[in-house]
Design a protein around this motif. Structure first.
Motif, PDB file in Angstrom:
ATOM      1  N   ILE A 145      -6.895   2.834 -13.568  1.00  0.00           N
ATOM      2  CA  ILE A 145      -7.555   3.445 -12.424  1.00  0.00           C
ATOM      3  C   ILE A 145      -6.678   4.576 -11.901  1.00  0.00           C
ATOM      4  CG2 ILE A 145      -6.547   1.719 -10.879  1.00  0.00           C
ATOM      5  CD1 ILE A 145      -8.962   2.052  -9.065  1.00  0.00           C
ATOM      6  N   SER A 146      -7.300   5.695 -11.531  1.00  0.00           N
ATOM      7  CA  SER A 146      -6.559   6.837 -10.995  1.00  0.00           C
ATOM      8  C   SER A 146      -7.244   7.331  -9.743  1.00  0.00           C
ATOM      9  CB  SER A 146      -6.476   7.965 -12.035  1.00  0.00           C
ATOM     10  OG  SER A 146      -7.773   8.383 -12.415  1.00  0.00           O
ATOM     11  N   GLY A 147      -6.445   7.727  -8.759  1.00  0.00           N
ATOM     12  CA  GLY A 147      -6.974   8.215  -7.485  1.00  0.00           C
ATOM     13  C   GLY A 147      -5.886   8.228  -6.439  1.00  0.00           C
ATOM     14  N   THR A 148      -6.314   8.325  -5.194  1.00  0.00           N
ATOM     15  CA  THR A 148      -5.399   8.338  -4.061  1.00  0.00           C
ATOM     16  C   THR A 148      -5.505   7.020  -3.315  1.00  0.00           C
ATOM     17  OG1 THR A 148      -5.650  10.738  -3.829  1.00  0.00           O
ATOM     18  CG2 THR A 148      -4.741   9.525  -1.945  1.00  0.00           C
ATOM     19  N   PRO A 149      -4.444   6.222  -3.253  1.00  0.00           N
ATOM     20  CA  PRO A 149      -4.507   4.944  -2.537  1.00  0.00           C
ATOM     21  C   PRO A 149      -4.817   5.163  -1.059  1.00  0.00           C
ATOM     22  CG  PRO A 149      -2.555   5.056  -3.934  1.00  0.00           C
ATOM     23  CD  PRO A 149      -3.135   6.425  -3.903  1.00  0.00           C
ATOM     24  N   PRO A 150      -5.569   4.254  -0.422  1.00  0.00           N
ATOM     25  CA  PRO A 150      -5.870   4.383   1.011  1.00  0.00           C
ATOM     26  C   PRO A 150      -4.590   4.403   1.842  1.00  0.00           C
ATOM     27  CG  PRO A 150      -7.256   2.714  -0.019  1.00  0.00           C
ATOM     28  CD  PRO A 150      -6.230   3.083  -1.035  1.00  0.00           C
ATOM     29  N   GLY A 151      -4.563   5.299   2.823  1.00  0.00           N
ATOM     30  CA  GLY A 151      -3.413   5.397   3.702  1.00  0.00           C
ATOM     31  C   GLY A 151      -2.265   6.210   3.137  1.00  0.00           C
ATOM     32  N   GLU A 152      -2.433   6.775   1.958  1.00  0.00           N
ATOM     33  CA  GLU A 152      -1.363   7.565   1.356  1.00  0.00           C
ATOM     34  C   GLU A 152      -1.806   9.006   1.128  1.00  0.00           C
ATOM     35  OE1 GLU A 152       0.347   5.784  -2.062  1.00  0.00           O
ATOM     36  OE2 GLU A 152       0.549   3.783  -1.155  1.00  0.00           O
ATOM     37  N   GLN A 153      -2.766   9.471   1.934  1.00  0.00           N
ATOM     38  CA  GLN A 153      -3.246  10.837   1.756  1.00  0.00           C
ATOM     39  C   GLN A 153      -2.139  11.850   1.997  1.00  0.00           C
ATOM     40  OE1 GLN A 153      -4.883   8.466   3.263  1.00  0.00           O
ATOM     41  NE2 GLN A 153      -6.837   8.317   2.186  1.00  0.00           N
ATOM     42  N   VAL A 154      -1.296  11.581   3.012  1.00  0.00           N
ATOM     43  CA  VAL A 154      -0.211  12.518   3.318  1.00  0.00           C
ATOM     44  C   VAL A 154       0.813  12.526   2.193  1.00  0.00           C
ATOM     45  CG1 VAL A 154       1.627  13.066   4.944  1.00  0.00           C
ATOM     46  CG2 VAL A 154      -0.569  12.211   5.791  1.00  0.00           C
ATOM     47  N   ALA A 155       1.166  11.339   1.728  1.00  0.00           N
ATOM     48  CA  ALA A 155       2.146  11.258   0.644  1.00  0.00           C
ATOM     49  C   ALA A 155       1.611  11.834  -0.657  1.00  0.00           C
ATOM     50  CB  ALA A 155       2.579   9.805   0.432  1.00  0.00           C
ATOM     51  N   SER A 156       0.307  11.671  -0.902  1.00  0.00           N
ATOM     52  CA  SER A 156      -0.263  12.172  -2.145  1.00  0.00           C
ATOM     53  C   SER A 156      -0.294  13.692  -2.188  1.00  0.00           C
ATOM     54  CB  SER A 156      -1.677  11.619  -2.336  1.00  0.00           C
ATOM     55  OG  SER A 156      -2.537  12.104  -1.311  1.00  0.00           O
ATOM     56  N   ALA A 157      -0.248  14.338  -1.019  1.00  0.00           N
ATOM     57  CA  ALA A 157      -0.214  15.792  -1.008  1.00  0.00           C
ATOM     58  C   ALA A 157       1.046  16.307  -1.684  1.00  0.00           C
ATOM     59  CB  ALA A 157      -0.295  16.307   0.425  1.00  0.00           C
ATOM     60  N   ALA A 158       2.114  15.518  -1.632  1.00  0.00           N
ATOM     61  CA  ALA A 158       3.368  15.925  -2.269  1.00  0.00           C
ATOM     62  C   ALA A 158       3.525  15.348  -3.668  1.00  0.00           C
ATOM     63  CB  ALA A 158       4.551  15.497  -1.398  1.00  0.00           C
ATOM     64  N   THR A 159       3.030  14.142  -3.878  1.00  0.00           N
ATOM     65  CA  THR A 159       3.227  13.472  -5.173  1.00  0.00           C
ATOM     66  C   THR A 159       2.047  13.631  -6.119  1.00  0.00           C
ATOM     67  OG1 THR A 159       2.356  11.373  -4.336  1.00  0.00           O
ATOM     68  CG2 THR A 159       4.726  11.763  -4.109  1.00  0.00           C
ATOM     69  N   GLY A 160       0.835  13.857  -5.590  1.00  0.00           N
ATOM     70  CA  GLY A 160      -0.349  13.951  -6.425  1.00  0.00           C
ATOM     71  C   GLY A 160      -1.012  12.592  -6.600  1.00  0.00           C
ATOM     72  N   PRO A 161      -2.177  12.530  -7.270  1.00  0.00           N
ATOM     73  CA  PRO A 161      -2.886  11.259  -7.477  1.00  0.00           C
ATOM     74  C   PRO A 161      -2.022  10.260  -8.260  1.00  0.00           C
ATOM     75  CG  PRO A 161      -4.303  13.120  -7.997  1.00  0.00           C
ATOM     76  CD  PRO A 161      -2.930  13.670  -7.816  1.00  0.00           C
ATOM     77  N   LYS A 162      -2.373   8.991  -8.117  1.00  0.00           N
ATOM     78  CA  LYS A 162      -1.626   7.911  -8.753  1.00  0.00           C
ATOM     79  C   LYS A 162      -2.510   7.225  -9.788  1.00  0.00           C
ATOM     80  CE  LYS A 162       1.125   3.781  -7.706  1.00  0.00           C
ATOM     81  NZ  LYS A 162       1.631   2.891  -6.623  1.00  0.00           N
ATOM     82  N   VAL A 163      -1.906   6.772 -10.894  1.00  0.00           N
ATOM     83  CA  VAL A 163      -2.611   6.017 -11.928  1.00  0.00           C
ATOM     84  C   VAL A 163      -1.899   4.683 -12.119  1.00  0.00           C
ATOM     85  CG1 VAL A 163      -1.293   7.086 -13.814  1.00  0.00           C
ATOM     86  CG2 VAL A 163      -3.509   6.043 -14.290  1.00  0.00           C
ATOM     87  N   LYS A 164      -2.699   3.633 -12.301  1.00  0.00           N
ATOM     88  CA  LYS A 164      -2.137   2.290 -12.420  1.00  0.00           C
ATOM     89  C   LYS A 164      -3.036   1.455 -13.331  1.00  0.00           C
ATOM     90  CE  LYS A 164      -0.572  -1.697  -9.710  1.00  0.00           C
ATOM     91  NZ  LYS A 164       0.742  -1.715 -10.401  1.00  0.00           N
ATOM     92  N   THR A 165      -2.409   0.547 -14.088  1.00  0.00           N
ATOM     93  CA  THR A 165      -3.165  -0.370 -14.946  1.00  0.00           C
ATOM     94  C   THR A 165      -3.777  -1.462 -14.081  1.00  0.00           C
ATOM     95  OG1 THR A 165      -1.680   0.054 -16.812  1.00  0.00           O
ATOM     96  CG2 THR A 165      -3.038  -1.925 -16.910  1.00  0.00           C
TER      97      THR A 165
END
Length: 283
Positions: A145-165
């Motif tokens: 699954i790939s996307g932006t975890p809830p509550g991490e919109q600010v952090a994702s602006a610097a790190t980008g979307p996250k992918v996890k098994t």
């Protein structure tokens, strides 16, 4: 005739009869075993290729002769196979076994192939996964699954979307196409893969498909190990994995020694030399 000679002859005849009977038993057993091996039995087989989910009709069946012991679960009468669903692909001329058919009365289609306690969850995939042919029934996949975890919109602006098994070692139940409507209401074909999961995993997978983008990753069916993966973000893809270069150490040149001055002192007839160093020098 001599009684002793008569006794010997009778004993010899008796021993010969016993030996002949034993030889006859051994030879008869061998002949019976050979006859069993050479005998054939007529069993029910597929008259054409039968795909998973097919409802068997009498026209799909034929009979063939098999020599030697019968396969476990072989069907001898066509009426015992007609009207049952196929839970695994059967090829033309292949004997039909009980393990390849759904229970009597369960019908055909995908539902008949689902074991008790399991669920079939449909997942939309892209054309690379659907058309490439690796998502075929019986294969094992991992769900990412790939996307932006809830509550991490600010952090994702610097790190980008996250992918996890999300799920691992999931069996592919079926793969095909479905008709859905696009944003303009026009029908379009989409690739759909049905995964065999537990009820708990079905809830997780259903929520994931409705919220984020998922991807199927093929794995070896013999590899059942569950790996613990932390996941990754886009920033890590561009991180420099090479160690920083080691800076060369600069060696400073030794400071020159401070000059030393000598003063000659005359005291009458006595003559002495006195040495003085500037600040920082040695005497």
């Amino acid at each position: 005739m001599n009684r002793r000679l008569l006794t010997i002859l009778l004993s010899a005849f008796l021993i010969a009869a016993v030996c002949a009977f034993l030889v006859w038993r051994v030879v008869a057993a061998r002949l019976q075993a050979v006859s069993h091996q050479s005998s054939t039995t007529r069993v029910v087989a597929a008259a054409a290729d039968l795909k998973l989910g097919t409802l068997i009709t009498p026209a799909n069946l034929t009979t063939i002769e098999i020599g030697g012991p019968l396969p476990k679960g072989a069907i001898l009468k066509p009426e015992l196979a007609a009207g049952r669903g196929v839970v695994s692909d059967i090829y033309q001329g292949e004997p039909i076994l009980e393990s390849r058919l759904a229970p009597v009365g369960s019908g055909a289609g995908l539902a008949a192939t689902i074991p008790n306690g399991m669920r079939a969850c449909a997942v939309k995939v892209d054309e690379v996964v659907g058309v490439s042919g690796f998502a075929t029934p019986g294969m094992r996949v991992d769900v990412l699954i790939s996307g932006t975890p809830p509550g991490e919109q600010v952090a994702s602006a610097a790190t980008g979307p996250k992918v996890k098994t999300l799920l691992q070692n999931i069996q592919v139940l079926s793969a095909g196409t479905d008709i859905e409507k696009d944003a303009q209401g026009k029908p379009q074909q989409v690739q759909v893969v049905n995964l065999l999961v537990t009820p708990d995993d079905a809830e997780i997978l259903s929520l994931a498909t409705s919220q984020e983008k998922i991807q199927l990753v093929l794995r070896n069916p013999l590899d059942t190990k569950i790996s613990q993966t932390p996941g990754t973000v886009v920033r890590n893809l561009f991180a420099d994995k090479n160690p920083p270069p080691v800076k060369a150490r600069t060696v400073s040149a030794p400071k020159p020694a401070a000059p030393v001055y000598t003063i000659e002192i005359l005291n009458g007839a006595t003559r002495t030399d006195q040495k003085f160093a500037t600040p920082g020098g040695k005497q």
